[in-house]
Design a protein around this motif. Structure first.
Motif, PDB file in Angstrom:
ATOM      1  N   ASP A  59      -4.775  -4.486   1.333  1.00 27.40           N
ATOM      2  CA  ASP A  59      -6.160  -4.618   0.866  1.00 27.40           C
ATOM      3  C   ASP A  59      -6.354  -5.938   0.112  1.00 27.40           C
ATOM      4  O   ASP A  59      -5.423  -6.696  -0.132  1.00 27.40           O
ATOM      5  N   GLY A  60      -7.598  -6.203  -0.233  1.00 23.54           N
ATOM      6  CA  GLY A  60      -7.926  -7.446  -0.914  1.00 23.54           C
ATOM      7  C   GLY A  60      -7.263  -7.585  -2.266  1.00 23.54           C
ATOM      8  O   GLY A  60      -6.888  -8.688  -2.675  1.00 23.54           O
ATOM      9  N   TYR A  61      -7.111  -6.466  -2.976  1.00 24.60           N
ATOM     10  CA  TYR A  61      -6.484  -6.528  -4.298  1.00 24.60           C
ATOM     11  C   TYR A  61      -5.033  -7.030  -4.196  1.00 24.60           C
ATOM     12  O   TYR A  61      -4.620  -7.901  -4.951  1.00 24.60           O
ATOM     13  N   GLU A  62      -4.286  -6.462  -3.260  1.00 19.15           N
ATOM     14  CA  GLU A  62      -2.889  -6.871  -3.089  1.00 19.15           C
ATOM     15  C   GLU A  62      -2.824  -8.313  -2.586  1.00 19.15           C
ATOM     16  O   GLU A  62      -1.955  -9.084  -3.008  1.00 19.15           O
ATOM     17  N   THR A  63      -3.739  -8.666  -1.698  1.00 13.69           N
ATOM     18  CA  THR A  63      -3.782 -10.052  -1.216  1.00 13.69           C
ATOM     19  C   THR A  63      -4.004 -11.003  -2.383  1.00 13.69           C
ATOM     20  O   THR A  63      -3.312 -12.019  -2.523  1.00 13.69           O
ATOM     21  N   ALA A  64      -4.958 -10.677  -3.251  1.00  9.39           N
ATOM     22  CA  ALA A  64      -5.252 -11.531  -4.413  1.00  9.39           C
ATOM     23  C   ALA A  64      -4.038 -11.641  -5.330  1.00  9.39           C
ATOM     24  O   ALA A  64      -3.718 -12.737  -5.819  1.00  9.39           O
ATOM     25  N   ARG A  65      -3.361 -10.526  -5.570  1.00  9.47           N
ATOM     26  CA  ARG A  65      -2.160 -10.560  -6.416  1.00  9.47           C
ATOM     27  C   ARG A  65      -1.117 -11.521  -5.839  1.00  9.47           C
ATOM     28  O   ARG A  65      -0.505 -12.298  -6.564  1.00  9.47           O
ATOM     29  N   ARG A  66      -0.932 -11.467  -4.529  1.00 11.16           N
ATOM     30  CA  ARG A  66       0.066 -12.325  -3.887  1.00 11.16           C
ATOM     31  C   ARG A  66      -0.364 -13.794  -3.908  1.00 11.16           C
ATOM     32  O   ARG A  66       0.466 -14.678  -4.091  1.00 11.16           O
ATOM     33  N   VAL A  67      -1.655 -14.026  -3.722  1.00  8.15           N
ATOM     34  CA  VAL A  67      -2.167 -15.406  -3.783  1.00  8.15           C
ATOM     35  C   VAL A  67      -1.908 -15.981  -5.167  1.00  8.15           C
ATOM     36  O   VAL A  67      -1.442 -17.116  -5.313  1.00  8.15           O
ATOM     37  N   LYS A  68      -2.184 -15.208  -6.192  1.00  9.45           N
ATOM     38  CA  LYS A  68      -2.026 -15.693  -7.570  1.00  9.45           C
ATOM     39  C   LYS A  68      -0.566 -15.943  -7.944  1.00  9.45           C
ATOM     40  O   LYS A  68      -0.289 -16.646  -8.900  1.00  9.45           O
ATOM     41  N   VAL A  84     -18.022  -1.099   0.082  1.00  9.37           N
ATOM     42  CA  VAL A  84     -17.602   0.246  -0.296  1.00  9.37           C
ATOM     43  C   VAL A  84     -17.290   0.350  -1.778  1.00  9.37           C
ATOM     44  O   VAL A  84     -17.766   1.246  -2.464  1.00  9.37           O
ATOM     45  N   PHE A  85     -16.512  -0.573  -2.286  1.00 11.94           N
ATOM     46  CA  PHE A  85     -16.008  -0.486  -3.651  1.00 11.94           C
ATOM     47  C   PHE A  85     -16.925  -1.228  -4.621  1.00 11.94           C
ATOM     48  O   PHE A  85     -16.628  -2.316  -5.080  1.00 11.94           O
ATOM     49  N   MET A  86     -18.065  -0.598  -4.941  1.00 14.52           N
ATOM     50  CA  MET A  86     -19.058  -1.235  -5.795  1.00 14.52           C
ATOM     51  C   MET A  86     -19.070  -0.678  -7.215  1.00 14.52           C
ATOM     52  O   MET A  86     -19.708  -1.236  -8.083  1.00 14.52           O
ATOM     53  N   ASP A  87     -18.371   0.430  -7.441  1.00 14.68           N
ATOM     54  CA  ASP A  87     -18.381   1.051  -8.757  1.00 14.68           C
ATOM     55  C   ASP A  87     -17.582   0.226  -9.750  1.00 14.68           C
ATOM     56  O   ASP A  87     -16.661  -0.514  -9.387  1.00 14.68           O
ATOM     57  N   ASP A  88     -17.916   0.389 -11.013  1.00 14.89           N
ATOM     58  CA  ASP A  88     -17.331  -0.389 -12.093  1.00 14.89           C
ATOM     59  C   ASP A  88     -15.806  -0.447 -12.079  1.00 14.89           C
ATOM     60  O   ASP A  88     -15.236  -1.529 -12.216  1.00 14.89           O
ATOM     61  N   PRO A  89     -15.088   0.667 -11.886  1.00 15.43           N
ATOM     62  CA  PRO A  89     -13.620   0.575 -11.910  1.00 15.43           C
ATOM     63  C   PRO A  89     -13.066  -0.355 -10.822  1.00 15.43           C
ATOM     64  O   PRO A  89     -12.081  -1.051 -11.036  1.00 15.43           O
ATOM     65  N   TYR A  90     -13.695  -0.374  -9.653  1.00 14.52           N
ATOM     66  CA  TYR A  90     -13.226  -1.227  -8.570  1.00 14.52           C
ATOM     67  C   TYR A  90     -13.517  -2.698  -8.860  1.00 14.52           C
ATOM     68  O   TYR A  90     -12.717  -3.574  -8.557  1.00 14.52           O
ATOM     69  N   VAL A  91     -14.680  -2.953  -9.452  1.00 15.31           N
ATOM     70  CA  VAL A  91     -15.036  -4.322  -9.823  1.00 15.31           C
ATOM     71  C   VAL A  91     -14.052  -4.820 -10.885  1.00 15.31           C
ATOM     72  O   VAL A  91     -13.530  -5.930 -10.787  1.00 15.31           O
ATOM     73  N   LYS A  92     -13.777  -3.995 -11.877  1.00 19.87           N
ATOM     74  CA  LYS A  92     -12.809  -4.369 -12.918  1.00 19.87           C
ATOM     75  C   LYS A  92     -11.433  -4.633 -12.319  1.00 19.87           C
ATOM     76  O   LYS A  92     -10.740  -5.577 -12.716  1.00 19.87           O
ATOM     77  N   LYS A  93     -11.048  -3.795 -11.369  1.00 22.50           N
ATOM     78  CA  LYS A  93      -9.748  -3.985 -10.712  1.00 22.50           C
ATOM     79  C   LYS A  93      -9.712  -5.345 -10.017  1.00 22.50           C
ATOM     80  O   LYS A  93      -8.688  -6.033 -10.042  1.00 22.50           O
ATOM     81  N   GLY A  94     -10.819  -5.743  -9.421  1.00 30.36           N
ATOM     82  CA  GLY A  94     -10.901  -7.054  -8.775  1.00 30.36           C
ATOM     83  C   GLY A  94     -10.672  -8.179  -9.767  1.00 30.36           C
ATOM     84  O   GLY A  94      -9.918  -9.113  -9.503  1.00 30.36           O
ATOM     85  N   TYR A  95     -11.301  -8.081 -10.930  1.00 26.45           N
ATOM     86  CA  TYR A  95     -11.110  -9.106 -11.956  1.00 26.45           C
ATOM     87  C   TYR A  95      -9.670  -9.093 -12.477  1.00 26.45           C
ATOM     88  O   TYR A  95      -9.100 -10.146 -12.749  1.00 26.45           O
ATOM     89  N   GLU A  96      -9.084  -7.915 -12.597  1.00 25.62           N
ATOM     90  CA  GLU A  96      -7.696  -7.814 -13.052  1.00 25.62           C
ATOM     91  C   GLU A  96      -6.724  -8.461 -12.061  1.00 25.62           C
ATOM     92  O   GLU A  96      -5.668  -8.944 -12.447  1.00 25.62           O
ATOM     93  N   CYS A  97      -7.108  -8.494 -10.785  1.00 23.51           N
ATOM     94  CA  CYS A  97      -6.267  -9.111  -9.753  1.00 23.51           C
ATOM     95  C   CYS A  97      -6.472 -10.621  -9.671  1.00 23.51           C
ATOM     96  O   CYS A  97      -5.823 -11.281  -8.869  1.00 23.51           O
TER      97      CYS A  97
END
Length: 156
Positions: A59-68, A84-97
């Protein structure tokens, strides 16, 4: 000079739409998966990444972690896109990645272009600063190797 923009989405229609919106302003490099994106980053210079969250295999989160974790791309702006992932916890997870922004699909094309322009501009400025720092370091080495010449460091 156009900035290089990596767009990552497993749905060809989404890649096509993003290319239509952004290709007049950027060199758009499409990738159909997180793994393909990582492979491209090993061989291409990229200024900004638009990254879908929900993709098979990685998924995008794991991709972002690997890019960083890639030395060259630790500071690259990543913009997540998701229908799909528009709720606050998913958005926060994106920023955390490591994301700098998060767009929900469907998105406003004009707003997306403007945000990408901001991040691409910052990335280009960072690149110019790094090039200038390298030139200064090269000059310092050259000057320090020349007898009788005072360098910035020796003047301190």
């Amino acid at each position: 000079m156009k900035s290089n923009l990596l767009i990552v989405d497993d749905k060809p229609a989404n890649l096509l739409a993003l290319e239509a919106i952004l290709s007049d302003f950027y060199n758009v490099i499409p990738a159909h998966s997180g793994l393909e994106a990582l492979d491209l980053l090993a061989t291409k210079e990229v200024d900004v990444i638009l990254l879908d969250v929900e993709m098979p295999q990685m998924d995008g989160y794991e991709t972002a972690r690997r890019v960083k974790k890639m030395e060259r791309y630790q500071d690259i702006p990543i913009i997540f896109t998701s229908a799909v992932f528009m709720d606050d916890p998913y958005v926060k997870k994106g920023y955390e990645c490591g994301a700098v922004d998060y767009f929900t699909k469907p998105f406003d094309a004009d707003l997306l272009r403007k945000k990408v322009a901001i991040y691409a501009s910052l990335a280009q400025k960072d690149l110019r600063i790094m090039e200038l720092e390298q030139r200064i370091a090269d000059l310092e080495r050259l000057l320090s190797a020349t007898p009788g010449v005072r360098t910035l460091k020796s003047a301190e």
